[in-house]
Design an enzyme around this catalytic site. Structure first.
Site, mmCIF file in Angstrom:
data_model
loop_
_atom_site.group_PDB
_atom_site.id
_atom_site.type_symbol
_atom_site.label_atom_id
_atom_site.label_comp_id
_atom_site.label_asym_id
_atom_site.label_seq_id
_atom_site.Cartn_x
_atom_site.Cartn_y
_atom_site.Cartn_z
ATOM 1 C CB ALA A 177 5.592 -4.054 -0.714
ATOM 2 C CG ASP A 178 -0.803 -1.858 -1.398
ATOM 3 O OD1 ASP A 178 -1.522 -2.874 -0.962
ATOM 4 O OD2 ASP A 178 -1.281 -1.319 -2.361
#
Length: 194
Positions: A69-70
């Site tokens: 994730a970012d």
């Protein structure tokens, strides 16, 4: 038994995933977080999540599901990354105070069989006006240098500055767990599958 792998050093993501009641392990690698300049908002978050996942592709075996994730913070069209130092954090928070901004979290789920699911979630965050004294207090005491936009909604500043959210609070913390859980269920990872 399928294995869920979280490729993130974020304590918030770890806690949110644990709160879902799913067993997982953590794997970490340093991955370049640059992105093409033409990408905007959700496109950046999704690109970075998918790029991180590609670094693990050759390590996955059948039954594995990797989660990367970012999270990015956007003020108008400008992306506020992690601050470089305390003064940069103060500068970012001075820009955010008294305004609304958007938080995008991109997520990539990659299976050992090669299936890839990439998506993002958006939350609009409203900040009340803060004094520079309040902002400096937060930066000095909470050291938000590892957070996009120089703040954590779960920290002191979230308690005193966030007046309203449109979207998922957990997305602002770094993982849109409602959507992650739905997608994991489709891949055979849910509490009923354990």
């Amino acid at each position: 038994m399928p294995r869920l792998i979280l490729a993130s050093n974020s304590p918030r993501r770890r806690q949110l995933l644990a709160d879902l009641g799913l067993p997982y392990e953590v794997r970490l690698k340093d991955v370049d977080e640059s992105y093409p300049a033409h990408l905007k908002g959700a496109e950046v978050a999704e690109f970075l999540a998918a790029h991180k996942a590609s670094a693990y592709r050759d390590e996955l075996v059948p039954g594995d599901v990797l989660l990367t994730a970012d999270t990015i913070v956007c003020l108008d069209e400008y992306i506020l990354n992690k601050p470089t130092d305390e003064e940069d954090a103060v500068r970012m928070l001075l820009q955010l105070q008294g305004r609304a901004h958007d938080v995008f979290t991109g997520v990539c789920l990659l299976t050992g069989e090669g299936k890839r699911v990439v998506f993002s979630d958006q939350t609009r965050v409203y900040f009340r006006t803060l004094s520079e004294t309040d902002i400096r207090y937060y930066v000095q005491h909470y050291r938000p240098l590892d957070k996009a936009g120089a703040y954590g909604a779960q920290d002191w500043i979230g308690l005193v500055a966030v007046t309203r959210l449109e979207g998922s609070y957990f997305n602002v913390m770094g993982l849109p767990v409602h959507r992650v859980y739905t997608e994991l269920e489709k891949l055979g990872f849910g509490v009923v599958n354990q």
